[in-house]
Write an enzyme that holds these catalytic residues in place. Sequence first.
Site, short mmCIF file in Angstrom:
data_model
loop_
_atom_site.label_atom_id
_atom_site.label_comp_id
_atom_site.label_asym_id
_atom_site.label_seq_id
_atom_site.Cartn_x
_atom_site.Cartn_y
_atom_site.Cartn_z
N GLU A 175 13.00 18.73 2.78
CA GLU A 175 12.96 17.39 2.18
C GLU A 175 11.57 16.77 2.24
O GLU A 175 11.38 15.65 2.74
CB GLU A 175 13.99 16.48 2.86
CG GLU A 175 15.42 16.96 2.61
CD GLU A 175 16.49 16.00 3.11
OE1 GLU A 175 16.18 15.17 3.98
OE2 GLU A 175 17.63 16.09 2.62
N GLU A 364 21.91 22.09 0.81
CA GLU A 364 22.63 21.11 1.63
C GLU A 364 23.57 20.31 0.75
O GLU A 364 23.14 19.77 -0.29
CB GLU A 364 21.67 20.13 2.31
CG GLU A 364 20.87 20.73 3.42
CD GLU A 364 20.06 19.69 4.20
OE1 GLU A 364 20.52 18.53 4.32
OE2 GLU A 364 18.98 20.05 4.68
C1 BG6 Z 1 19.31 16.01 5.32
C2 BG6 Z 1 18.59 16.74 6.40
O1 BG6 Z 1 18.57 14.92 5.00
O2 BG6 Z 1 20.52 15.41 5.63
C3 BG6 Z 1 19.46 17.27 7.53
O3 BG6 Z 1 17.84 17.81 5.86
C4 BG6 Z 1 20.49 16.21 7.86
O4 BG6 Z 1 18.65 17.63 8.61
C5 BG6 Z 1 21.35 15.96 6.63
O5 BG6 Z 1 21.27 16.53 8.97
C6 BG6 Z 1 22.51 15.01 6.82
O6 BG6 Z 1 22.08 13.82 7.40
P1 BG6 Z 1 22.78 13.27 8.70
O7 BG6 Z 1 22.05 12.03 9.04
O8 BG6 Z 1 24.20 13.06 8.34
O9 BG6 Z 1 22.61 14.33 9.73
#
Ligand code: BG6
Length: 467
Positions: A175, A364
């Site tokens: 990111e 993701e």
């Molecule tokens: C993304 C990141 O922004 O979101 C991850 O690359 C992160 O590292 C994921 O865990 C989800 O966000 P959160 O705050 O729910 O863990």
Amino acid sequence: MKLRKNFLWGGATAANQYEGGYMKDGKGLSIADVEKGSSHGVPREVHSNIQENEFYPSHEAVDFYHRYKEDIKLFAEMGFKCFRLSISWPRIFPKGDEKKPNEAGLAFYDKIFDELAKYNIEPIVTLSHYETPLHLVKEYGSWRNRKLISFFENYCQVVFERYKAKVQYWITFNEINETMNQKEPYHQAGILFTEGENHTDTILKASHNMLVASAKAVILGHKINPDFQIGCMLQYPMTYGKTCDPKDQLAKKLFMMPDFYYGDVMCKGYYTNTCTAQWKRMNGNLEVSPEDKRTLLEGKVDYISFSYYFSTVITLDSKGEPKVAEKNPYLSRTDWDWTIDPVGLRLSLNELYDRYQLPLFIVENGLGAVDQLNEEGKIIDTYRIDFLKKHIKELIKAVEIDHVDVIGYTTWGCIDIVSVGTGEMKKRYGFIYVDKDDDGRGSLDRKRKESFYWYKEVIATNGKNIK
Ligand code: BG6
């Protein structure tokens, strides 16, 4: 068009949220190791050193460090074709500026890659996922400082050489576009602003240093192994103008400029008009040397990976700048107030593919939710299945109807891990439940959730069971 036969289904994690073993076998501290846990809407406290009697979620995380065999076996049971993980930079270079790497750290990832190979699971490796060595932050000011480029290059050289026969897919910075949105403590560029600092200058410089470092990694990686596939990684926030008022559509365009800023340089190889216009908007400027220009052009990425969680509605404020408007009335929201927008995933795939014409990898996506054990001790997470099913359906439409080229799909936190935003454990994404709570209590035992069996079927049928 159909999903590729060798479509990479799998799951994703990051070292600082998953591994634990924060001081094991010579590892140095990363910026994540001094971040405390918090809760929804409360920024995580950042310490300059580890303080006694404080709880830091990354230190043990969910102990992949010692349980990797058990976890990888579970991933294999689900039929994973790939597994996204990050290498913890300070496990390899504890301080970040050493010449020689830490052999024990390298040996740890050898074990992981060998274990994955046993089950034919392709590793997808992020080189920097919010894990900059803390020493580089304190001594050098992190990515503000151009010296980090050569430290990063040295780190890449070592891991590329070491794992050239074991890893094909690499991602440079997780990111990277979050650098411009440096509201959260540390996460991306490892920067905490000092008093009186010119934020614009720092952000543009740090971003440039990271972009050059990424391009150098691509060039170096291709030299070491021409088969390497090296991608960038963007957080893609699908956005909608609030109304059909053209001003709201302009708001969307302006809102996306910082995101395309990074995508443009990494995919097109130069600072496009979007980038230079963004400098102007930020009231900043950047001198780019001819040498850096050549590096950026030569170091274009092979594919784009991105995270997709939610969408946002945008309008213009009184100064003509984009701002987040009220909640989207057509969409429901998660317990952490993120909109649930599967169609937004299809649109994101289209927007990115239209702009860059490079293969895309969704690395993701997922639902952070509170999971409860029922009376039989089971977790029946139908809400997660529902969320993922709707998103995968849209992904398939993007491929089959819109002819977007997608390499694979890895759900975030395929096993419960520490949340990055809050440091909580209770925000769970996994197919595999881990017995641990926000205060660090629990047996760390693993348990298959209902979604585990469902995802196994998705992979086995290459998505054909999604109705
Ligand atoms: C993304 C990141 O922004 O979101 C991850 O690359 C992160 O590292 C994921 O865990 C989800 O966000 P959160 O705050 O729910 O863990």
